[in-house]
Design an enzyme around this catalytic site. Structure first.
Site, PDB file in Angstrom:
ATOM      1  N   LYS B  78      49.005 -29.909  -5.831  1.00 10.31           N
ATOM      2  CA  LYS B  78      49.506 -30.543  -4.609  1.00 10.31           C
ATOM      3  C   LYS B  78      51.000 -30.242  -4.510  1.00 10.31           C
ATOM      4  O   LYS B  78      51.690 -30.154  -5.525  1.00 10.31           O
ATOM      5  CB  LYS B  78      49.242 -32.045  -4.722  1.00 10.31           C
ATOM      6  CG  LYS B  78      49.519 -32.870  -3.481  1.00 10.31           C
ATOM      7  CD  LYS B  78      49.103 -34.329  -3.748  1.00 10.31           C
ATOM      8  CE  LYS B  78      49.351 -35.230  -2.556  1.00 10.31           C
ATOM      9  NZ  LYS B  78      48.913 -36.618  -2.778  1.00 10.31           N
ATOM     10  N   SER B 153      46.172 -38.541   0.907  1.00 14.19           N
ATOM     11  CA  SER B 153      47.102 -37.481   1.209  1.00 14.19           C
ATOM     12  C   SER B 153      46.810 -36.162   0.490  1.00 14.19           C
ATOM     13  O   SER B 153      47.302 -35.125   0.923  1.00 14.19           O
ATOM     14  CB  SER B 153      48.516 -37.943   0.844  1.00 14.19           C
ATOM     15  OG  SER B 153      48.616 -38.162  -0.544  1.00 14.19           O
ATOM     16  N   SER B 177      44.863 -41.690  -2.542  1.00 11.29           N
ATOM     17  CA  SER B 177      45.130 -40.316  -2.097  1.00 11.29           C
ATOM     18  C   SER B 177      44.410 -39.208  -2.872  1.00 11.29           C
ATOM     19  O   SER B 177      44.434 -38.056  -2.451  1.00 11.29           O
ATOM     20  CB  SER B 177      46.631 -40.041  -2.126  1.00 11.29           C
ATOM     21  OG  SER B 177      47.224 -40.563  -0.966  1.00 11.29           O
TER      22      SER B 177
END
Lengths: 96, 473
Positions: B78, B153, B177
């Site tokens: 990420k 996210s 997330s």
């Protein structure tokens, strides 16, 4: 229900170091009010006898030996990531 | 969509010279190039360095040097993880052009075992959101339906794994997330116990709930990645000791295990079809000999309100460092105050600004006790209820999110979007390990089963998910 006035939003923006357009002020007046109204349901919750849970790991005052070590993060490299540098230092705007 | 073998098999093949690290990295890069224009799962590619690392691993194998348990396994991090070879932006304009001066501990540990980071995944900017719509690099498309979001996210990471770009990706979970995008994309997503994985070198959101974890296609892979990344790190003083037993040892029978179905997680906000899927999954556990009963945690409906006080408070403090003095991005201004304001006003997106102002409000004098302190007290109440529930049962189960993946643009109101986190935030506030494991689909859209375990029981949690996975195949 909480309602943020224009002045309150502008004050929060100032504290947060943000400049808002008129449109944004209006938008945040509504959105921040919505969010605050939602979280206000906590007001009436009975929490007697409890202590605030600021953290969950239950670790306290973690210490380590104070010795010089080499880390991957090198000060000279960190400094170079800043927008402005001079003589190996980060150059910032005048404070006072 | 592409497939990869299990991670341990990929690494074994590389070590046995049946394949090579270079071949694996080239394959991952090829798939990213082919798929990314349509899905936008990845925002930067680490081509040169990843091939160089792969070549050196292959050379080590030829010369008989030890190469680790993840030898030649490509992965995606990420974009809030500090990784060499690409920018680290957390998908926000305010970090554009920022090159990592060091690497995150989690990435360092993976590399030490021979894994190779090939790209950085898209996300909601600063991990604020549940859809990747808050990314300054455009939304990621759900692999199961490109009109829909992948969740967030960690949406880019979830989509990348679901598409088979790489065998695994790293996500971060502050309130759901990792778990919610895993649920939306039909993969496994693990949020470990708070402190089990180091936060060092990951762009901070809310320091008291941020957790780093794996996103994989199966439970064994999640366990193997956790086994490599877990444990104390002197660069993050909130880290805890890992279990001595390997997290890959998942032979724990379900017989006699007590499962609590959480009443409050099956409320009127839950989509009836999602409810059916999750209930069917719980039935499977019952059939396998688990002892299933309903449990109630009366304060759970308050968790979201607690979360949306505590988290903005912490992130408004964490984001104060973005002042145009330390990182690449800086907007001009006549004096220092103007530089601060111009940098932050043009660099942060709407959601970051919203959360910073809420956080600033709840921490400000006169409001601190009413909001922030009260929220931490209710958080303590929640933790007590979890502790009481775990006196009675070994695991808690429910849905990860109230719906399957929603359409891009469907949840425009902030509060509507926050409701996505309804079931996932409470374990985060209590620091508990939790995961999402696929448990079916509704008209082609995946549903995840949410399993939560007591503090430090990450291995049992993975074992419970593994038994379920085995019963599905």
């Amino acid at each position: 229900m909480s309602k943020f006035t224009r002045e309150e939003v502008l004050k929060l923006a100032e504290l947060s170091r943000l400049t808002l357009t008129d449109e944004e002020v209006e938008q945040y007046q509504k959105e921040l009010s919505d969010i605050l109204s939602y979280v206000e349901q906590l007001e009436s919750v009975d929490v007697s006898g409890l202590k605030p849970a600021y953290q969950v790991s239950n670790l306290h005052t973690v210490t380590r030996e104070d010795k010089i070590q080499t880390y991957q993060a090198q000060p000279a490299v960190m400094v170079k990531r800043a927008p402005k540098q001079e003589d190996g230092y980060i150059k910032v705007g005048r404070m006072i | 969509m592409y497939d990869w073998p299990k991670i341990s098999d990929i690494a074994t093949a590389v070590r046995d010279k049946k394949s090579s690290a270079v071949e694996n990295v080239q394959e991952a890069l090829k798939r990213i190039k082919e798929l990314n224009p349509e899905y936008n799962a990845v925002i930067s590619v680490i081509e040169e360095e990843s091939l160089k690392r792969a070549k050196s691993i292959d050379e080590d194998i030829v010369s008989g040097k030890p190469v680790g348990r993840l030898a030649g396994v490509p992965f995606i991090a990420k974009d809030n993880y500090l990784v060499f070879g690409a920018d680290t932006t957390a998908a926000s304009n305010i970090l554009k052009g920022f090159r990592a001066p060091y690497q995150s501990t989690v990435v360092e540990r993976l590399e030490a075992e021979g894994a190779i980071c090939v790209a950085k995944a898209n996300m909601d900017a600063f991990a604020h959101g549940g859809s990747t719509e808050n990314s300054d690099f455009g939304v990621t498309k759900n692999p199961h339906d490109t009109e829909r979001v992948p969740g967030g996210s960690s949406g880019g990471s979830a989509a990348a794994v679901s598409l088979g770009m790489v065998p695994f990706a790293l996500g971060s979970d502050t309130g759901g997330s990792i778990r919610q995008p895993a649920s939306f994309c039909g993969i496994v997503g693990l949020k470990p116990t708070y402190g089990l994985t180091s936060r060092s070198g990951v762009v901070a959101m809310a320091s008291s709930t941020d957790c780093m974890g794996p996103m994989t296609t199966n439970v064994d892979d999640a366990a193997l990645v956790l086994d490599v990344i877990a444990g104390k790190d002197e660069l993050d003083s909130t880290t805890i000791e890992r279990e001595e037993v390997s997290y890959t040892d998942l032979n724990e029978s379900l017989k006699g295990k007590r499962i609590g179905v959480v009443k409050e997680w099956f409320d009127e906000g839950l989509d009836p079809e999602v409810k059916k899927c999750v209930e069917a999954a719980v039935e499977t556990y019952k059939a396998a000999g688990a002892d299933v009963k309903e449990v109630t945690l009366p304060s759970l409906p308050l968790a979201l309100a607690v979360y949306y006080i505590v988290v903005p408070a912490e992130l408004s403090s964490n984001l104060s460092r973005h002042d145009g003095q330390r990182y690449q991005y800086s907007a001009a201004g006549e004096d220092l105050q103007a530089v601060y304001k111009n940098t932050r006003s043009t660099g942060f997106g709407a959601e970051a600004k919203r959360r910073i102002m809420i956080g600033t409000h709840v921490l400000s004098s006169g409001y601190y006790d009413a909001y922030y302190k009260k929220a931490q007290l209710v958080r303590a109440k929640l933790i007590k209820e979890f502790e009481a529930a775990f006196e009675e049962v070994d695991f808690l189960m429910g849905p990860v999110a109230p719906t399957t993946a929603f359409k891009i643009g469907e949840n425009e109101e902030p509060i509507q979007m926050y409701m996505q986190d309804m079931y996932s935030v409470a374990p985060s506030l209590a620091g508990l390990p939790a995961l999402s494991v696929p448990c079916g689909d509704i008209e082609g859209l995946p549903v995840g089963l949410h399993i939560v375990a007591p503090n430090g029981k990450d291995r049992s949690l993975l074992a419970a998910a593994k038994q379920y996975e085995d019963m599905q195949s």
